[in-house]
Design an enzyme around this catalytic site. Structure first.
Site, mmCIF file in Angstrom:
data_model
loop_
_atom_site.group_PDB
_atom_site.id
_atom_site.type_symbol
_atom_site.label_atom_id
_atom_site.label_comp_id
_atom_site.label_asym_id
_atom_site.label_seq_id
_atom_site.Cartn_x
_atom_site.Cartn_y
_atom_site.Cartn_z
ATOM 1 N N TYR A 1 11.595 20.411 23.090
ATOM 2 C CA TYR A 1 11.886 19.021 22.739
ATOM 3 C C TYR A 1 13.387 18.763 22.790
ATOM 4 O O TYR A 1 14.175 19.583 22.353
ATOM 5 C CB TYR A 1 11.392 18.716 21.322
ATOM 6 C CG TYR A 1 9.897 18.790 21.148
ATOM 7 C CD1 TYR A 1 9.029 18.746 22.235
ATOM 8 C CD2 TYR A 1 9.338 18.896 19.873
ATOM 9 C CE1 TYR A 1 7.658 18.807 22.062
ATOM 10 C CE2 TYR A 1 7.967 18.960 19.682
ATOM 11 C CZ TYR A 1 7.131 18.918 20.784
ATOM 12 O OH TYR A 1 5.782 18.976 20.602
ATOM 13 N N GLU B 1 1.854 10.862 -3.489
ATOM 14 C CA GLU B 1 1.374 9.618 -2.856
ATOM 15 C C GLU B 1 2.141 8.372 -3.305
ATOM 16 O O GLU B 1 1.965 7.304 -2.702
ATOM 17 C CB GLU B 1 -0.128 9.458 -3.112
ATOM 18 C CG GLU B 1 -0.946 10.496 -2.333
ATOM 19 C CD GLU B 1 -2.414 10.506 -2.716
ATOM 20 O OE1 GLU B 1 -2.750 9.999 -3.811
ATOM 21 O OE2 GLU B 1 -3.221 11.038 -1.934
#
Ligand SMILES: [Zn+2]
Ligand SMILES: [Zn+2]
Length: 440
Positions: A340, A413
């Protein structure tokens, strides 16, 4: 930055009005405020669903290029919102196009969908129990890099922006890509036309990291490294270990190469500009103390945070290896397999968008130090100006904080609505502040 005649006329008429009326903010600024308020309200309203999606995806992870269930969920959701959907892009990728009710530029938003061959050890009720065959062994599959959060966040962003469709000044392209952990899904999606028709003017993406919840991190320029595989074969001439003059010793040559490679970073790279890493992680040669072998194999990795540094390090590695080998009468073959590229945040775009992040996360917005991990978001950002941000998902309890790829990786979360607001805010702010180009 050219305004359309219509907008110019509108601005002029506002100016004329202001001579007689109390000063009011320009209409465009009011529009942006309305869009921003809508983002905040809609993100809060969709949060329970985002959490549910995230847990469902977390419990059902899939390895790269096998994200059939995840891609199906994504496609079904986008279709339910009236978004144009294309599936099977670059493998299992999904592209959605949401056309706003007003003219404007095009923003692309990217999420990666794949999990890792890691057996989950995190103590959550929705922990993955999925297993698969990996390199001939049965292993668990886990969203140990947190891509479940990325998918759920971008599904939430799609809901938010679709609800605002009529007032949205431009087009939003959703890129749900496969196989970020390898072999890479961004490049095949681009090859499959994911960035064409319409072509985005900017691309945004985020990654969860174990920074405290509330943190949104960015960096101008090189943010994540290029990652290239280095392979060197040194060829000498085999001989008896007690008569080295009768051959050419590839072990001594390889040793000089290993030491010499370290002087490339320490002596030849401008470290005040950009760091770099050259690592040899594996050496194989010989099988007995009194036999000089004919070859030595060395395998390593090269990481850089600037495309120019990447080119320079590659050149210097080849020069050093070949010349050290020649000085020893040996031969060396250097192979650099490109991984990458550097994930570069476009400086102008990043500078312009930081206030959007600050409106979302306030003092939680921090500049991230460069990281030597790699990301294939970089391919999208090579094509169009890009900005990649980090989202803190680290829990308050330090025993729950583990690095990405750990079997204990845990995402708090409470970060999910921050992620939804961050990407949706970048989108509405970019769309609202951009002049419409003539070819649209
Ligand atoms: Zn990862
Ligand atoms: Zn990742």
């Amino acid at each position: 930055m050219v305004r359309t005649p219509l907008r110019l006329a509108f601005a002029v008429s506002l100016f004329a009005l202001s001579a007689f009326a109390p000063l009011a903010p320009p209409a465009q600024a009011q529009d942006v405020d309305i869009l921003r308020r809508s983002v905040d309200e809609l993100a809060a309203a969709i949060n329970d669903e985002v959490v549910a999606w995230r847990r469902d995806i977390h419990a059902n992870p899939e390895l790269g290029m096998q994200e059939f269930r995840t891609a199906g969920l994504v496609a079904e959701h986008l279709e339910s919102l009236g978004i144009e959907v294309e599936t099977g892009v670059g493998g299992t990728g999904v592209v959605g196009v949401l056309r706003g009710g007003r003219p404007g530029p095009v923003v692309a938003l990217r999420a990666d969908m794949d999990g890792l061959p890691v057996t989950e050890m995190a103590d959550v009720p929705f922990a993955s129990r999925v297993t698969t065959q990996w390199q001939g062994r049965e292993v668990g599959v886990m969203h140990a890099c947190g891509h479940d959060n990325h998918v759920a966040i971008l599904m939430g962003v799609a809901s938010v922006l679709a609800s605002m469709r009529e007032t949205l000044p431009g087009t939003v392209k959703f890129l749900f890509q496969p196989a970020e952990e390898g072999p890479g899904g961004a490049a095949p999606m681009i090859a499959d036309g994911a960035l064409e028709d319409p072509r985005p003017d900017a691309v945004f993406g985020l990654h969860v990291f174990p920074m405290p919840v509330g943190t949104v991190a960015y960096r101008t320029g090189g943010m994540l490294a290029s990652s290239d595989a280095l392979r060197i074969v040194v060829r000498g001439i085999q001989t008896h270990g007690a008569m080295p003059w009768a051959g050419v010793d590839p072990i001594v040559t390889a040793s000089q190469i290993v030491v010499g490679l370290q002087s490339i970073v320490s002596r030849q790279v401008d470290l005040t500009d950009s760091p770099a890493i050259v690592t040899i992680g594996q050496i194989e040669g010989g099988n007995r103390g009194n036999i000089i072998p004919d070859t030595v194999l060395m395998i390593g990795t090269i990481r850089t945070l600037n495309p120019d540094t990447r080119t320079l390090v590659h050149e210097r590695v080849r020069r050093l290896v070949e010349n050290v080998a020649e000085a020893n009468g040996a031969e060396a073959e250097v192979t650099i397999n490109l991984g990458y590229p550097v994930t570069v945040n476009d400086p102008a775009l990043t500078t312009r968008m930081v206030p959007s992040l600050q409106r979302v996360a306030g003092e939680g917005v921090v500049v991230m130090p460069p990281a030597t991990g790699a990301e294939d978001f970089s391919y999208f950002a090579e094509e169009v100006p890009g900005m990649f941000i980090g989202l803190g998902v680290g829990a308050d309890d330090p025993s729950l904080v583990h690095p990405n790829h750990s079997p204990f990786f845990y995402a708090d979360e409470r970060a999910l609505p921050i992620g939804v607001r961050a990407l949706a805010s970048l989108t509405v702010d970019f769309l609202s502040s951009n002049p419409i180009s003539d070819d649209r």
